[in-house]
Write an enzyme that holds these catalytic residues in place. Structure first.
Site, mmCIF file in Angstrom:
data_model
loop_
_atom_site.group_PDB
_atom_site.id
_atom_site.type_symbol
_atom_site.label_atom_id
_atom_site.label_comp_id
_atom_site.label_asym_id
_atom_site.label_seq_id
_atom_site.Cartn_x
_atom_site.Cartn_y
_atom_site.Cartn_z
ATOM 1 N N ASP A 284 -7.696 4.272 12.291
ATOM 2 C CA ASP A 284 -7.418 3.714 10.964
ATOM 3 C C ASP A 284 -7.046 2.251 11.196
ATOM 4 O O ASP A 284 -5.934 1.921 11.596
ATOM 5 C CB ASP A 284 -6.282 4.476 10.274
ATOM 6 C CG ASP A 284 -5.967 3.899 8.889
ATOM 7 O OD1 ASP A 284 -6.342 2.733 8.625
ATOM 8 O OD2 ASP A 284 -5.331 4.592 8.082
ATOM 9 N N TYR B 44 -29.593 -3.446 -5.742
ATOM 10 C CA TYR B 44 -29.144 -2.071 -5.538
ATOM 11 C C TYR B 44 -29.278 -1.686 -4.067
ATOM 12 O O TYR B 44 -28.418 -1.025 -3.507
ATOM 13 C CB TYR B 44 -29.968 -1.090 -6.396
ATOM 14 C CG TYR B 44 -29.368 0.294 -6.334
ATOM 15 C CD1 TYR B 44 -28.381 0.690 -7.222
ATOM 16 C CD2 TYR B 44 -29.763 1.189 -5.336
ATOM 17 C CE1 TYR B 44 -27.797 1.941 -7.133
ATOM 18 C CE2 TYR B 44 -29.180 2.443 -5.234
ATOM 19 C CZ TYR B 44 -28.202 2.813 -6.137
ATOM 20 O OH TYR B 44 -27.611 4.035 -6.040
ATOM 21 N N PHE C 16 3.804 10.615 -5.576
ATOM 22 C CA PHE C 16 4.522 9.339 -5.699
ATOM 23 C C PHE C 16 3.832 8.382 -6.665
ATOM 24 O O PHE C 16 4.463 7.534 -7.260
ATOM 25 C CB PHE C 16 4.685 8.667 -4.327
ATOM 26 C CG PHE C 16 3.380 8.450 -3.606
ATOM 27 C CD1 PHE C 16 2.819 9.472 -2.861
ATOM 28 C CD2 PHE C 16 2.715 7.254 -3.702
ATOM 29 C CE1 PHE C 16 1.597 9.286 -2.212
ATOM 30 C CE2 PHE C 16 1.496 7.049 -3.054
ATOM 31 C CZ PHE C 16 0.948 8.078 -2.316
ATOM 32 N N ARG D 258 9.151 4.995 0.176
ATOM 33 C CA ARG D 258 8.439 5.644 1.268
ATOM 34 C C ARG D 258 9.416 6.609 1.918
ATOM 35 O O ARG D 258 10.017 6.341 2.944
ATOM 36 C CB ARG D 258 7.906 4.636 2.291
ATOM 37 C CG ARG D 258 6.817 3.724 1.764
ATOM 38 C CD ARG D 258 5.394 4.257 1.840
ATOM 39 N NE ARG D 258 4.921 5.080 0.761
ATOM 40 C CZ ARG D 258 3.646 5.160 0.392
ATOM 41 N NH1 ARG D 258 2.726 4.429 0.965
ATOM 42 N NH2 ARG D 258 3.262 5.994 -0.551
ATOM 43 N N LYS E 115 -6.236 -4.922 2.871
ATOM 44 C CA LYS E 115 -5.035 -5.403 3.559
ATOM 45 C C LYS E 115 -5.401 -6.590 4.456
ATOM 46 O O LYS E 115 -5.591 -7.700 3.974
ATOM 47 C CB LYS E 115 -4.389 -4.270 4.352
ATOM 48 C CG LYS E 115 -3.630 -3.247 3.500
ATOM 49 C CD LYS E 115 -4.503 -2.200 2.898
ATOM 50 C CE LYS E 115 -3.714 -1.033 2.346
ATOM 51 N NZ LYS E 115 -4.572 -0.102 1.614
ATOM 52 N N PHE F 210 -0.472 9.237 7.081
ATOM 53 C CA PHE F 210 -0.529 8.368 5.915
ATOM 54 C C PHE F 210 -0.939 9.249 4.741
ATOM 55 O O PHE F 210 -1.712 10.189 4.897
ATOM 56 C CB PHE F 210 -1.478 7.174 6.074
ATOM 57 C CG PHE F 210 -1.406 6.285 4.859
ATOM 58 C CD1 PHE F 210 -0.280 5.520 4.614
ATOM 59 C CD2 PHE F 210 -2.416 6.298 3.904
ATOM 60 C CE1 PHE F 210 -0.161 4.771 3.449
ATOM 61 C CE2 PHE F 210 -2.301 5.545 2.739
ATOM 62 C CZ PHE F 210 -1.168 4.781 2.508
ATOM 63 N N THR F 211 -0.442 8.929 3.545
ATOM 64 C CA THR F 211 -0.575 9.815 2.388
ATOM 65 C C THR F 211 -2.026 10.243 2.118
ATOM 66 O O THR F 211 -2.338 11.437 2.131
ATOM 67 C CB THR F 211 0.000 9.117 1.147
ATOM 68 O OG1 THR F 211 -0.620 7.833 1.010
ATOM 69 C CG2 THR F 211 1.517 8.913 1.283
#
Ligand code: F0G
Length: 459
Positions: free
Chosen positions: A216, A73, A450, A383, A259, A125-126
């Site tokens: 980001d 933990y 979306f 998009r 990614k 970005f969303t």
């Protein structure tokens, strides 16, 4: 000239079998999914180009690392390996793991943004914009105009336009701008890079006005590759070195490690400032988990640490972006309109050009993505206007200039033949474009519509 092909720096050790479907089955499946590719069952998809997120193939080394998970933990060995790897490759001193990128965005936005603040960024970005808004901020787009033009071949469409940034500064004042948010390889612009020259200038600007610079870094390695290929003075520098240099110009970073870093789940918030780190540690226990796992299993942190080292290898990134370019070239050779230059993670189809009979109110990119699925079982992502959502203050639909369908290539997953099948299917749909019908919402979720929105065809 003799042809010299490149190929991937790996070979395939295990395969995942796919189900083949008929056109009738796919017509039924897309109607049942409300013409939203997010609502299809994965087993009904042949080539899944919905996203490059969490769908990469892990290496034998990453899988071996999974077996070395320390599921304590507190104080897992894998956390320290991850933290040290982040510091070695990216240079950030402090790392707070999160369950994925948006977990990091939530924590960062809550710490830094006050109601009434403005957050400039190189395109939205969303999830990033939504977390900024939920914290009371207003996102302001300061990317160069070329980024909104699918035909512009500007090599660094991710660059910041300082006229836009200075206009915001004059209007709002520096104390209303907690940070500038910069994405590397800007997703919504079509996977387009920011240059080091522009980033350096931005660093100076932020220092002058005492404003933080947040990164980001979800696709930083892909951005670094484009710098190596396109920016003067970087041809002999490794992707690894360029990645480090990009990060060194920024104060903090949010990362979706699903990614670039090729893991199925995970992310982190990283920074150099100890005070910011302490605040992030306070919030991570509320939303994610203890600061030494933050929503990730020990084994996943291990796979991530190894994935980071693999993601910055020149041979890997060359093959990765080479495959994306191969798809782009195959499409362009057949006259398909795609965003130029080709992106790092995806080829973006210009729906305005491919289904010109559909007005933006009828969501041409959403309709095109549905038609692509029906043709050959290829799943893409809208998009455009659906993703852009509504203005949270006025309720008006955002109507972005870019109305795109994203063919996103997972890392190390598909072969060149899959790319051929994809290109041929897009060409087929384009030939029959007049039969693609517009769509209207039958269910519109209040946020990030979306993902779960449903549609019907307009007869
Ligand atoms: N930032 C960028 C640039 C992204 O592309 C994503 C995710 C996130 C943040 C959020 O990260 O999903 O781990 O919470 N993009 C995925 C995509 C979903 O398909 O483009 P997350």
């Amino acid at each position: 000239m003799e042809k010299r092909s490149w190929a991937e720096p790996y070979k395939i050790k295990m395969v995942e079998l796919l189900k083949m479907t008929t056109r009738e089955q796919r017509e039924a499946a897309i109607a049942a999914a409300g013409y939203n590719t997010f609502l299809l069952k994965s087993e009904d998809v042949y080539i899944d180009l919905l996203t490059d997120s969490g769908v990469g193939a892990m290496s034998d080394r990453q899988w071996a690392g999974m077996m070395m998970g320390d599921e304590a933990y507190a104080g897992s060995r894998n956390f320290y390996h991850l933290r040290d790897t982040v510091e070695t490759y990216y240079g950030y001193k402090y790392t707070v793991p999160t369950h994925q990128g948006r977990g990091a965005e939530n924590i960062l936005s809550q710490i830094l943004i006050k109601p009434g603040d403005y957050v400039p960024g190189n395109m939205y970005f969303t999830t990033t914009r939504l977390h900024q808004e939920l914290a009371g901020g207003v996102f302001v787009d300061v990317i160069v105009d070329e980024a909104h033009d699918p035909a512009s071949t500007h090599p660094f469409k991710g660059d910041v336009d300082f006229n836009k940034l200075n206009a915001l500064l004059d209007e709002a004042g520096a104390d209303k701008i907690p940070y500038v948010c910069i994405a590397t390889c800007v997703n919504m612009a079509g996977g387009q890079p920011i240059s080091l020259e522009n980033l350096r200038e931005l660093r100076t600007w932020c220092d002058q006005h005492d404003i933080l610079l947040v990164h980001d870094m979800t696709r930083v390695a892909e951005n670094a590759y484009f710098i190596q290929q396109r920016e003067t003075g970087y041809q002999d520098r490794s992707v690894r070195e360029i990645v480090h240099e990009i990060c060194s110009l920024t104060d903090a970073a949010t990362m979706s490690s699903k990614k670039d870093a090729m893991v199925n789940i995970g992310g982190f918030l990283a920074m150099n400032d100890e005070g910011l780190y302490e605040k992030a540690c306070e919030l991570v226990v509320v939303y994610e988990g203890l600061h030494t796992y933050g929503g990730m299993a020990g084994r996943d942190m291990e796979a991530l640490a190894i994935g980071i080292t693999e993601s910055v290898q020149d041979d890997h990134i060359h093959a990765r972006i080479g495959q994306v370019a191969y798809l782009g070239e195959s499409l362009e050779a057949e006259g398909v309109s795609v965003v130029k230059p080709y992106g790092g993670h995806a080829i973006f189809l210009d729906a305005r050009a491919i289904v010109p009979h559909l007005p933006q109110e009828q969501f041409p990119a959403q309709a095109l993505a549905a038609a692509l699925y029906v043709d050959a079982g290829i799943r893409a992502m809208e998009r455009g206007a659906v993703s852009a959502g509504r203005n949270r203050q006025t309720g008006e639909n955002h109507m972005p200039k870019l109305e795109l369908v994203r063919l996103t290539i997972p890392r190390r997953v598909y072969t060149q033949a899959h790319m051929d099948v994809t290109a041929e299917s897009v060409v087929e749909v384009m030939k029959n474009a007049a039969s693609v019908k517009g769509l209207r919402f039958t269910y519109e979720p209040g946020v990030l519509r979306f993902f779960q929105g449903r549609f019907e065809e307009i007869e």
